[in-house]
Design an enzyme around this catalytic site. Structure first.
Site, PDB file in Angstrom:
ATOM      1  CB  THR A  83     -34.776  22.644  50.941  1.00  0.00           C
ATOM      2  OG1 THR A  83     -34.506  21.257  51.709  1.00  0.00           O
ATOM      3  CG2 THR A  83     -33.070  23.109  50.233  1.00  0.00           C
ATOM      4  CD  GLU A  85     -33.502  16.043  54.699  1.00  0.00           C
ATOM      5  OE1 GLU A  85     -33.872  15.451  54.727  1.00  0.00           O
ATOM      6  OE2 GLU A  85     -33.386  17.224  53.684  1.00  0.00           O
ATOM      7  CG  ASP A 124     -30.642  13.844  53.476  1.00  0.00           C
ATOM      8  OD1 ASP A 124     -32.122  13.977  53.615  1.00  0.00           O
ATOM      9  OD2 ASP A 124     -30.076  15.160  52.266  1.00  0.00           O
ATOM     10  CB  SER A 175     -27.374  16.468  48.929  1.00  0.00           C
ATOM     11  OG  SER A 175     -28.203  17.609  48.390  1.00  0.00           O
ATOM     12  N   GLY A 185     -36.688  17.681  48.475  1.00  0.00           N
ATOM     13  CA  GLY A 185     -36.275  17.437  49.004  1.00  0.00           C
ATOM     14  C   GLY A 185     -36.087  16.687  47.582  1.00  0.00           C
TER      15      GLY A 185
END
Length: 613
Positions: free
Chosen positions: A427, A447, A469, A491, A513
């Site tokens: 990210t 992602e 996810d 998220s 993450g």
């Protein structure tokens, strides 16, 4: 030879039109008398290599921090020519779509947190990707076997792609809080994509790590594997397709993306992934339609808020779990005097706080349009106090710890459950503060490193794999992160703004993450509780406890602290690198300290408008 000449002519035409857009912007956003023109600044910023990239800068007049020198330089040019924090953030994000295409871009989504100095309000934009309207709850289950798909196979497929929200986020942010148009803010990145950027070791390694799957998709191989191999460090990487796409959007608006040819092409690729002959990836078909893309909407909502050591901490509400989990972790730590504790005990308590907060995250947080998320409870100090009372200051809890009961008083919990966290590490984040004290914390993503691996042919951008996810297997009772049509996957992105008596003090965020949550928490603890200066707080070795048997830790952390923490009962597993923070501190008299990573992810770039000598 003819191809090279034609490509160069096309490049010159795109640069010229990008410069024309920038020149036209002067009439809309005239600079202060004596200042360089908007056109001159943004084209210069994108028309030549970025200057040497400091990871820490101090000064006045505005600050930008990101993982990339080009993006930070473009954001700084906007601030220097009178743009505000939102204008600079969008311009820098567009540049990251060029130079960090494996981590961000218009094929993905993200979360935008904004502090308005004039009103004192913090607001957010949820630009998270959504599941298509026809996506079933069993989408990630092989119905022939009843077993979930292999994760890696699901990633590199149309099944993983959520409806992108990045462009809608940019447009909404500029409409609500900016002073410049999307057309103006895209201009420098049109030039950047055409002129190209120098390939560094990080970009080359990321390409090499994904070479086999990139090679499986013809459009991706054509763009990112020139001559069949990753680009060489020191060469120039150009993306004329992305330059044309940005130019199309600049001229026609976001409808050029969410409706018409580009939307049709995205939907066609998702439904029918194209692979090279002999490719072994299953490349499952997805469910997205052009109607899903046309129907995408961002969500504007209140930020999460807690009080920590007298500071106001604002973050991102669900569908992100970042704001609630960072908030709960800090509220738990509020029960302990970390400033007087030893380093080992402070770190032990940090591990215990995040483990308990993650237990509650996994049990209760999902998309609030589909799940009754107890956000107020998760952020309450009473709830955190009850969690703190089960923490032994001298011993690690057996993992996984159970989540708390929401309707019982005291030190209570419900049975623990194992949780497989599939959120990936790649990210990017940028932080901006302008001369007026407005601030932006913006985390954006596609992602996985390289997203789904699928590039929209002729458009120059990768599509995300955000739908991986979701929890793959439906459960009873229902997991809050179960796949559902139109739902946003949970998220961990944690863009965070900290206020001190109504003024911005810190802006911080990171990729990583689910380790984003612990990274932001650890940096804030380092700075607020442990007395580290912001550059030290960012550079310090990291570890992440997400309610698992072993603490993920960088080797530097293990070397420095494992011997001291093992007697508490903590076990460790080595993680090569945790996070890539971009942060800003505003101190006395408006002195800004912009900080990016000095080493992680190849090092970032932090710049200020008027550096101190």
């Amino acid at each position: 030879m003819v191809t090279v000449t034609h490509r160069s002519a096309r490049a010159r035409a795109i640069i010229a039109l990008g410069a024309t857009i920038a020149v036209a912007s002067v009439a809309v956003a005239a600079p202060a008398s004596g200042a360089p023109s908007v056109a001159a600044s943004v084209v210069v910023a994108a028309g030549r290599p970025a200057p040497p990239a400091p990871s820490t800068s101090t000064g006045y007049g505005g600050a930008v921090s990101s993982v990339d020198a080009e993006a930070s330089a473009i954001g700084l040019a906007v601030l220097r020519t009178g743009g505000n924090a939102v204008d600079a953030a969008v311009a820098a994000a567009a540049a990251l779509g060029v130079t960090e295409p494996y981590s961000s871009g218009i094929g993905g989504g993200g979360y935008f947190v904004y502090f308005d100095a004039a009103t004192g309000e913090v607001t957010t934009i949820d630009g998270r990707e959504t599941a298509p309207a026809d996506m079933p709850t069993t989408a990630f289950v092989d119905l022939a076997t009843g077993q979930p798909y292999v994760f890696a196979n699901a990633v590199s497929s149309g099944l993983s792609v959520g409806v992108p929200g990045t462009l809608a986020t940019w447009q909404t942010a500029l409409d609500r809080y900016g002073t410049r148009s999307l057309r103006q803010t895209l201009a420098p990145s049109i030039v950047l994509a055409t002129r190209g950027f120098k390939v560094d070791a990080t970009f080359a390694q990321q390409t090499a790590d994904n070479q086999s799957r990139f090679a499986a998709f013809p459009a991706t191989a054509k763009l990112f594997l020139p001559k069949g191999a990753p680009p060489v460090v020191g060469t120039t990487f150009r993306n004329l397709d992305l330059a044309k796409t940005y130019l199309r959007i600049a001229l026609r608006g976001t409808d050029a993306f969410y409706q018409g040819a580009i939307a049709d092409e995205i939907a066609a690729l998702v439904q029918h992934p194209v692979t090279t002959p002999g490719a072994t990836l299953p490349a499952y078909s997805g469910y997205m339609t052009a109607d899903d893309i046309a129907g995408y909407r961002v969500l504007e909502q209140d930020a999460t808020h807690i009080d920590y050591r007298g500071l106001d901490i604002y973050g991102m509400a669900p569908s992100s779990s970042g704001g609630t989990t960072v908030g709960e972790s800090l509220n738990i730590l509020e029960n302990f005097d970390l400033s007087s504790a030893s380093a080992a005990q402070s770190l032990h308590l940090y591990f215990e706080a995040t483990a308990h907060a993650f237990a509650d995250r996994n049990a209760y947080v999902g998309d609030p349009a589909f799940v009754d998320v107890p956000t107020e409870t998760l952020l309450s100090q009473d709830f955190a106090d009850a969690r703190a009372c089960v923490i032994d200051p001298d011993a690690a809890s057996p993992k996984p710890v159970p989540p708390a009961s929401l309707d019982a008083a005291g030190c209570t919990s419900v049975p623990a459950a194992e949780h497989a966290d599939t959120e990936n590490l790649s990210t990017t984040h940028l932080s901006v503060v302008d001369r007026w004290g407005n601030a932006v914390a913006y985390t954006l993503t596609i992602e996985q490193t390289g997203g789904s691996g699928m590039t929209v042919p002729g458009r120059g951008f990768l599509l995300n794999n955000e739908l991986t996810d979701f929890s793959f297997t439906p459960t009873t009772p229902k997991d809050p992160n179960t796949v559902e049509p139109g739902k946003r996957p949970r998220s961990s992105m944690s863009p965070t703004i900290v206020l001190d008596d109504g003024d911005v003090r810190y802006v911080v965020g990171s990729p990583g993450g689910s380790m984003i949550i612990t990274t932001v928490t650890q940096v804030l603890m380092n700075r607020i509780d442990l007395g580290m200066a912001l550059p030290e707080a960012v550079a310090a070795p990291r570890a992440s406890q997400r309610n698992s048997a072993a603490v993920a830790a960088e080797q530097g952390f293990r070397t420095a602290y494992e011997a001291q923490l093992s007697p508490f009962g903590h076990q460790f597993a080595t993680s090569a690198e945790i996070g890539a923070v971009a942060a800003i501190e505003v101190g006395a008299g408006g002195l800004m300290t912009a900080v990016a990573e000095p080493v992680r992810r190849g090092g970032g770039t932090a710049l200020v408008v008027k550096p101190t000598k």
